[in-house]
Write a protein that holds these residues in place. Sequence first.
Motif, PDB file in Angstrom:
ATOM      1  N   SER A  87       0.844  -1.197   0.000  1.00 26.20           N
ATOM      2  CA  SER A  87       0.000   0.000   0.000  1.00 26.20           C
ATOM      3  C   SER A  87       0.877   1.245   0.000  1.00 26.20           C
ATOM      4  O   SER A  87       1.763   1.388   0.845  1.00 26.20           O
ATOM      5  CB  SER A  87      -0.916   0.031   1.232  1.00 26.20           C
ATOM      6  N   ILE A  88       0.602   2.144  -0.942  1.00 26.53           N
ATOM      7  CA  ILE A  88       1.388   3.370  -1.090  1.00 26.53           C
ATOM      8  C   ILE A  88       0.476   4.567  -0.882  1.00 26.53           C
ATOM      9  O   ILE A  88      -0.520   4.731  -1.602  1.00 26.53           O
ATOM     10  CB  ILE A  88       2.036   3.446  -2.484  1.00 26.53           C
ATOM     11  N   LEU A 144      -3.721  -3.945  -9.445  1.00 23.64           N
ATOM     12  CA  LEU A 144      -3.461  -2.563  -9.049  1.00 23.64           C
ATOM     13  C   LEU A 144      -4.775  -1.907  -8.662  1.00 23.64           C
ATOM     14  O   LEU A 144      -5.772  -2.046  -9.380  1.00 23.64           O
ATOM     15  CB  LEU A 144      -2.816  -1.805 -10.206  1.00 23.64           C
ATOM     16  N   LYS A 145      -4.786  -1.198  -7.527  1.00 25.84           N
ATOM     17  CA  LYS A 145      -5.985  -0.493  -7.097  1.00 25.84           C
ATOM     18  C   LYS A 145      -5.694   0.995  -6.963  1.00 25.84           C
ATOM     19  O   LYS A 145      -4.773   1.387  -6.236  1.00 25.84           O
ATOM     20  CB  LYS A 145      -6.484  -1.027  -5.750  1.00 25.84           C
ATOM     21  N   GLN A 146      -6.461   1.825  -7.671  1.00 29.91           N
ATOM     22  CA  GLN A 146      -6.431   3.274  -7.484  1.00 29.91           C
ATOM     23  C   GLN A 146      -7.538   3.600  -6.478  1.00 29.91           C
ATOM     24  O   GLN A 146      -8.723   3.440  -6.775  1.00 29.91           O
ATOM     25  CB  GLN A 146      -6.723   4.003  -8.783  1.00 29.91           C
ATOM     26  N   ILE A 147      -7.158   4.075  -5.304  1.00 32.17           N
ATOM     27  CA  ILE A 147      -8.135   4.278  -4.226  1.00 32.17           C
ATOM     28  C   ILE A 147      -8.233   5.758  -3.883  1.00 32.17           C
ATOM     29  O   ILE A 147      -7.237   6.391  -3.528  1.00 32.17           O
ATOM     30  CB  ILE A 147      -7.727   3.467  -2.974  1.00 32.17           C
ATOM     31  N   ALA A 148      -9.434   6.310  -3.995  1.00 32.29           N
ATOM     32  CA  ALA A 148      -9.652   7.711  -3.640  1.00 32.29           C
ATOM     33  C   ALA A 148      -9.502   7.890  -2.136  1.00 32.29           C
ATOM     34  O   ALA A 148      -9.711   6.959  -1.355  1.00 32.29           O
ATOM     35  CB  ALA A 148     -11.041   8.152  -4.093  1.00 32.29           C
ATOM     36  N   GLY A 149      -9.158   9.117  -1.728  1.00 26.78           N
ATOM     37  CA  GLY A 149      -8.962   9.400  -0.316  1.00 26.78           C
ATOM     38  C   GLY A 149      -9.930  10.439   0.216  1.00 26.78           C
ATOM     39  O   GLY A 149     -10.981  10.711  -0.381  1.00 26.78           O
ATOM     40  N   LEU A 150      -9.562  11.040   1.328  1.00 21.22           N
ATOM     41  CA  LEU A 150     -10.420  12.030   1.988  1.00 21.22           C
ATOM     42  C   LEU A 150     -10.602  13.268   1.121  1.00 21.22           C
ATOM     43  O   LEU A 150     -11.695  13.838   1.048  1.00 21.22           O
ATOM     44  CB  LEU A 150      -9.802  12.417   3.339  1.00 21.22           C
ATOM     45  N   LEU A 173      -4.220   8.561 -13.152  1.00 18.53           N
ATOM     46  CA  LEU A 173      -3.849   9.384 -12.002  1.00 18.53           C
ATOM     47  C   LEU A 173      -5.004   9.411 -11.006  1.00 18.53           C
ATOM     48  O   LEU A 173      -6.127   9.020 -11.323  1.00 18.53           O
ATOM     49  CB  LEU A 173      -3.467  10.804 -12.420  1.00 18.53           C
ATOM     50  N   ILE A 174      -4.707   9.862  -9.807  1.00 16.87           N
ATOM     51  CA  ILE A 174      -5.723  10.071  -8.778  1.00 16.87           C
ATOM     52  C   ILE A 174      -5.617  11.521  -8.341  1.00 16.87           C
ATOM     53  O   ILE A 174      -4.532  12.002  -8.036  1.00 16.87           O
ATOM     54  CB  ILE A 174      -5.537   9.133  -7.577  1.00 16.87           C
ATOM     55  N   LYS A 175      -6.744  12.205  -8.321  1.00 18.30           N
ATOM     56  CA  LYS A 175      -6.714  13.629  -8.000  1.00 18.30           C
ATOM     57  C   LYS A 175      -6.580  13.851  -6.493  1.00 18.30           C
ATOM     58  O   LYS A 175      -7.409  13.400  -5.716  1.00 18.30           O
ATOM     59  CB  LYS A 175      -7.979  14.311  -8.518  1.00 18.30           C
ATOM     60  N   PHE A 176      -5.526  14.544  -6.113  1.00 22.66           N
ATOM     61  CA  PHE A 176      -5.234  14.958  -4.737  1.00 22.66           C
ATOM     62  C   PHE A 176      -4.904  13.744  -3.870  1.00 22.66           C
ATOM     63  O   PHE A 176      -4.653  12.674  -4.404  1.00 22.66           O
ATOM     64  CB  PHE A 176      -6.358  15.839  -4.201  1.00 22.66           C
ATOM     65  N   SER A 177      -4.810  13.905  -2.537  1.00 15.87           N
ATOM     66  CA  SER A 177      -4.242  12.832  -1.705  1.00 15.87           C
ATOM     67  C   SER A 177      -5.030  11.541  -1.887  1.00 15.87           C
ATOM     68  O   SER A 177      -6.242  11.551  -2.014  1.00 15.87           O
ATOM     69  CB  SER A 177      -4.243  13.246  -0.230  1.00 15.87           C
ATOM     70  N   SER A 178      -4.318  10.410  -1.903  1.00 16.27           N
ATOM     71  CA  SER A 178      -4.961   9.153  -2.263  1.00 16.27           C
ATOM     72  C   SER A 178      -4.053   7.985  -1.895  1.00 16.27           C
ATOM     73  O   SER A 178      -3.062   8.140  -1.190  1.00 16.27           O
ATOM     74  CB  SER A 178      -5.261   9.150  -3.764  1.00 16.27           C
ATOM     75  N   ARG A 179      -4.414   6.807  -2.426  1.00 15.92           N
ATOM     76  CA  ARG A 179      -3.654   5.597  -2.119  1.00 15.92           C
ATOM     77  C   ARG A 179      -3.656   4.675  -3.339  1.00 15.92           C
ATOM     78  O   ARG A 179      -4.641   4.587  -4.072  1.00 15.92           O
ATOM     79  CB  ARG A 179      -4.292   4.902  -0.915  1.00 15.92           C
ATOM     80  N   THR A 180      -2.538   4.006  -3.546  1.00 13.45           N
ATOM     81  CA  THR A 180      -2.424   3.006  -4.596  1.00 13.45           C
ATOM     82  C   THR A 180      -1.986   1.697  -3.963  1.00 13.45           C
ATOM     83  O   THR A 180      -0.969   1.658  -3.279  1.00 13.45           O
ATOM     84  CB  THR A 180      -1.405   3.420  -5.677  1.00 13.45           C
ATOM     85  N   ASP A 181      -2.772   0.650  -4.173  1.00 12.38           N
ATOM     86  CA  ASP A 181      -2.430  -0.685  -3.666  1.00 12.38           C
ATOM     87  C   ASP A 181      -1.948  -1.550  -4.812  1.00 12.38           C
ATOM     88  O   ASP A 181      -2.502  -1.504  -5.921  1.00 12.38           O
ATOM     89  CB  ASP A 181      -3.647  -1.354  -3.020  1.00 12.38           C
TER      90      ASP A 181
END
Length: 212
Positions: A87-88, A144-150, A173-181
Motif C-alpha cells: 500500500s502506497i 493494481l488499485k487506485q483508491i480515492a482518499g479524503l 492518475l488520482i486527484k489529490f491525496s490518495s492511495r495506490t495498492d
Amino acid sequence: MAKEAYPYLLWCGLAAALLAPAALWWPPAWGLVAVVGLVAAFVAYFFRDPERQIPPGSDIVVSPADGRITRLAPVTPGDPASPWLVSIFLSPLDVHINRAPIAGIIRDVLHRPGQFKSALREDAALINEQFIVVLEGTHITVTLKQIAGLIARRCVLWKGVGDQVACGERIGLIKFSSRTDLIVPAEVELQVRQGQRVKGGTTIIGRIRPLD
C-alpha cells in the motif's frame, strides 16, 4: 503536466481576469488575485508529470506510484503462498501519476463506487471509491488499485481492457491525496520495506524469482 489540470487552470484564469479590473477600483481585490495565482501554481505543481527512467529487466516489478509505503503484508497471514499487498499513500505534494508495475495486457478493469474516507485507513481498499486493474504479464499477474482518499474525489484511468502496456508506462492518475495498492504473487521477492518512500516507474518493488 497532465491534461486534467487544464480545467482548473482555466477557472483560475477566468477568476483572475474578473478580479483584476475590480482591483483597479478596490485595491484589496489584488489580494484575491494573488490567492488565485497561488491556487493556479499549486494545481500546476500537483498535476506535474515528470519523465522517469524505467529500470531495465524483464523480471522487475516497479512502483505504480510516488509516495510512502504504509503497509507491506501478506494478503493471507500465515500462508507462505499468499500474495503480498503493498500500500502506497500519496500526499498532496507527491506526483499523482500511476504507472504500470509490469509489462503486460490489462485483462480486467472494475470501477467500484464508494466512500471518501482517509486513504490511511486499513479498510479504505474495501469501502472507498476505486478502480481495480488486473494486469497479466509474461510471468505473473498483478492487481493494481487506485483508491480515492479524503480529499481525492476521482480516480482517472487512461487504459482499458485489452490494452498492452509497457513496464512503467503511464496508465492514469488520482486527484489529490490518495492511495495506490499493489498485489503481487508470492513468487515476487520484495525489495522494499514498510515506511520507505518510492517513486512510480523508478523504484523496484520486487523481482520475479526464476522458475525451478
